[in-house]
Design an enzyme around this catalytic site. Structure first.
Site, PDB file in Angstrom:
ATOM      1  N   CYS A   2      -4.057 -11.259  15.075  1.00 33.72           N
ATOM      2  CA  CYS A   2      -3.180 -10.983  13.937  1.00 33.72           C
ATOM      3  C   CYS A   2      -2.353  -9.721  14.171  1.00 33.72           C
ATOM      4  CB  CYS A   2      -4.009 -10.840  12.659  1.00 33.72           C
ATOM      5  SG  CYS A   2      -3.021 -10.562  11.168  1.00 33.72           S
ATOM      6  N   GLY A   7      -1.675   1.795   8.423  1.00 29.14           N
ATOM      7  CA  GLY A   7      -2.832   2.620   8.095  1.00 29.14           C
ATOM      8  C   GLY A   7      -4.001   2.431   9.041  1.00 29.14           C
ATOM      9  N   CYS A  19     -10.438 -10.600   6.750  1.00 32.39           N
ATOM     10  CA  CYS A  19      -9.724 -10.435   5.480  1.00 32.39           C
ATOM     11  C   CYS A  19      -9.456 -11.747   4.767  1.00 32.39           C
ATOM     12  CB  CYS A  19      -8.412  -9.676   5.708  1.00 32.39           C
ATOM     13  SG  CYS A  19      -7.220 -10.556   6.751  1.00 32.39           S
ATOM     14  N   MET A  21       3.402  -8.164   3.568  1.00 26.83           N
ATOM     15  CA  MET A  21       3.553  -9.487   4.162  1.00 26.83           C
ATOM     16  C   MET A  21       2.491 -10.433   3.604  1.00 26.83           C
ATOM     17  SD  MET A  21       4.646  -8.820   8.152  1.00 26.83           S
ATOM     18  CE  MET A  21       3.104  -8.052   8.625  1.00 26.83           C
ATOM     19  N   SER A  39      -0.633  -2.778   1.850  1.00 23.97           N
ATOM     20  CA  SER A  39      -1.551  -3.869   1.523  1.00 23.97           C
ATOM     21  C   SER A  39      -2.112  -3.795   0.112  1.00 23.97           C
ATOM     22  CB  SER A  39      -2.724  -3.846   2.507  1.00 23.97           C
ATOM     23  OG  SER A  39      -3.475  -2.640   2.347  1.00 23.97           O
ATOM     24  N   GLY A  40      -1.981  -2.641  -0.533  1.00 27.42           N
ATOM     25  CA  GLY A  40      -2.642  -2.430  -1.814  1.00 27.42           C
ATOM     26  C   GLY A  40      -3.925  -1.641  -1.666  1.00 27.42           C
ATOM     27  N   GLY A  41      -4.300  -1.333  -0.435  1.00 28.61           N
ATOM     28  CA  GLY A  41      -5.516  -0.571  -0.170  1.00 28.61           C
ATOM     29  C   GLY A  41      -5.252   0.916  -0.036  1.00 28.61           C
ATOM     30  N   VAL A  42      -6.332   1.697   0.063  1.00 26.04           N
ATOM     31  CA  VAL A  42      -6.213   3.146   0.084  1.00 26.04           C
ATOM     32  C   VAL A  42      -5.591   3.653   1.386  1.00 26.04           C
ATOM     33  CG1 VAL A  42      -8.570   3.486   0.971  1.00 26.04           C
ATOM     34  CG2 VAL A  42      -7.458   5.312  -0.325  1.00 26.04           C
ATOM     35  N   ASP A  43      -5.862   3.007   2.509  1.00 23.17           N
ATOM     36  CA  ASP A  43      -5.354   3.503   3.790  1.00 23.17           C
ATOM     37  C   ASP A  43      -3.832   3.414   3.870  1.00 23.17           C
ATOM     38  OD1 ASP A  43      -7.873   4.159   4.746  1.00 23.17           O
ATOM     39  OD2 ASP A  43      -8.212   2.175   5.596  1.00 23.17           O
ATOM     40  N   SER A  44      -3.276   2.278   3.468  1.00 21.52           N
ATOM     41  CA  SER A  44      -1.809   2.155   3.515  1.00 21.52           C
ATOM     42  C   SER A  44      -1.151   3.033   2.458  1.00 21.52           C
ATOM     43  CB  SER A  44      -1.375   0.701   3.350  1.00 21.52           C
ATOM     44  OG  SER A  44      -1.737   0.181   2.094  1.00 21.52           O
TER      45      SER A  44
END
Length: 348
Positions: free
Chosen positions: A91, A115, A183, A32, A8-13
């Site tokens: 989702c 994530g 989101c 996606m 996603s561009g976030g830290v978890d992923s």
């Protein structure tokens, strides 16, 4: 083994991708494009940097049409009907673990990974080790087929540990504050966002005796238990206690408001439908625990079958602000059993 990672561009992923690579998996990233209002360009810049930093290939798929049809319309329609939906659970079911799984074959992967903060043994879904971040509430609509193909590398980690891994490896957003809320709404005021899709239909706010207090802007813009935004001045009552939404009366287009920790905010029974069990249905009646909102502590209850896929849930202790449209999710200790959609509440 090739693993398709939802990025996603976030830290978890980002940390999920890193941990899988460190464990020896061949990682393929998949971004996606869901809601059109999200800044995909900014997210993809972060993913490109990450892919060069730790070394993995990634792809982009546009699933906005499916998201619009299956998730966003459900979200808007639920509010239109006076309910408060759980779009994240929908989702996850339809997009993140539905359509996403369909890409496994396309990218020649055997497993999928995300994530999310949950644990999984390939058959059952468990709460995460970090209870403050546990996301099983939003994944209760998954089935065992989806779980058998899924990996959740963050399930045994605390968020602090995830951030430390990101910092040590120079990942962007390692210390960025977690996003909250839905989101596809982002940082916009919720009422402003909803106004774009639903007209304001004014009605009355009344107290427990039916006395008129003021006009409201439309039932979709309020939820049960809400305090902020009612804007009821101190001149209406001698009590300094704050006002809360106790109920939304759809037929009369009225909001019932009460002051303080009022008994009308509490109910010990609810009826729910669209029940989903991750494994087979337990024999009913069944004693377990349940959550009626995210991050709530599990509450003791008993599930009773009514008819079809409708159930009645009786709580040991009265619950505050039971909200139609929201999910009730069931647990046996740390095992997530499944969940249902709240339709009504009562005291019996």
């Amino acid at each position: 083994m090739r693993v398709l990672v939802g990025i996603s561009g976030g830290v978890d992923s980002a940390v999920t991708t890193y941990l899988l690579k460190e464990a020896g998996f061949k990682v393929v990233g998949l971004y996606m494009k869901m809601h059109r209002g999200v800044n995909h360009t900014e997210n993809l810049k972060k993913i490109e940097k990450l892919s060069k930093l730790i070394g993995f290939e990634y792809y982009v798929e546009d699933v906005s049409e499916e998201f619009e049809k299956e998730v966003f319309r459900y979200f808007v329609n639920s509010y239109e009907e006076g309910a408060t939906p759980n779009p994240c659970a929908m989702c996850n079911k339809v997009i993140k673990f539905g359509i996403f799984m369909n890409f496994l074959e396309k990218f020649e992967c055997e497993k999928a990974a995300t994530g999310h903060y949950v644990r999984n043994d390939g058959e059952f879904l468990y709460e995460a080790k970090d209870k403050s971040k546990d996301q099983s509430y939003f994944l209760h609509l998954l089935n065992q087929d989806q779980l058998s193909q899924s990996l959740f590398p963050l399930g045994d980690l605390h968020k602090k540990q995830v951030r430390e891994i990101a910092l040590q490896n120079g990942f962007e957003n390692a210390e960025k504050k977690d996003s909250t809320g839905i989101c596809f709404i982002g940082e916009r005021p919720f009422a402003d966002f909803l106004t774009t899709f639903l007209p304001k239909q004014k009605g009355d706010i009344v107290d427990e005796n039916g006395r008129f207090i003021k006009h409201h802007h439309g039932l979709p813009f309020y939820t049960i238990g809400q305090r902020k935004g009612l804007e009821i001045g101190g001149g209406y009552s001698d009590s300094p206690e704050p006002w809360f939404v106790a109920d939304k009366l759809v037929e009369s287009n009225e909001i019932l408001a009460v002051q303080g920790d009022h008994p009308l905010l509490y109910h010990n029974t609810l009826v729910a439908d669209s029940v989903h069990w991750i494994d087979q249905s337990p024999a009913l009646p069944h004693k377990c625990s349940a959550k009626i909102r995210y991050r709530q502590a599990s509450q003791e209850c008993q599930i009773i079958k009514i008819d079809g896929d409708c159930i009645q849930v009786d709580f040991t202790e009265p619950q505050r602000a039971i909200t139609p449209g929201q999910s009730i999710v069931f647990y046996d200790r740390d095992v997530c059993l499944g969940g249902s959609v709240i339709k009504s509440k009562s005291n019996e």
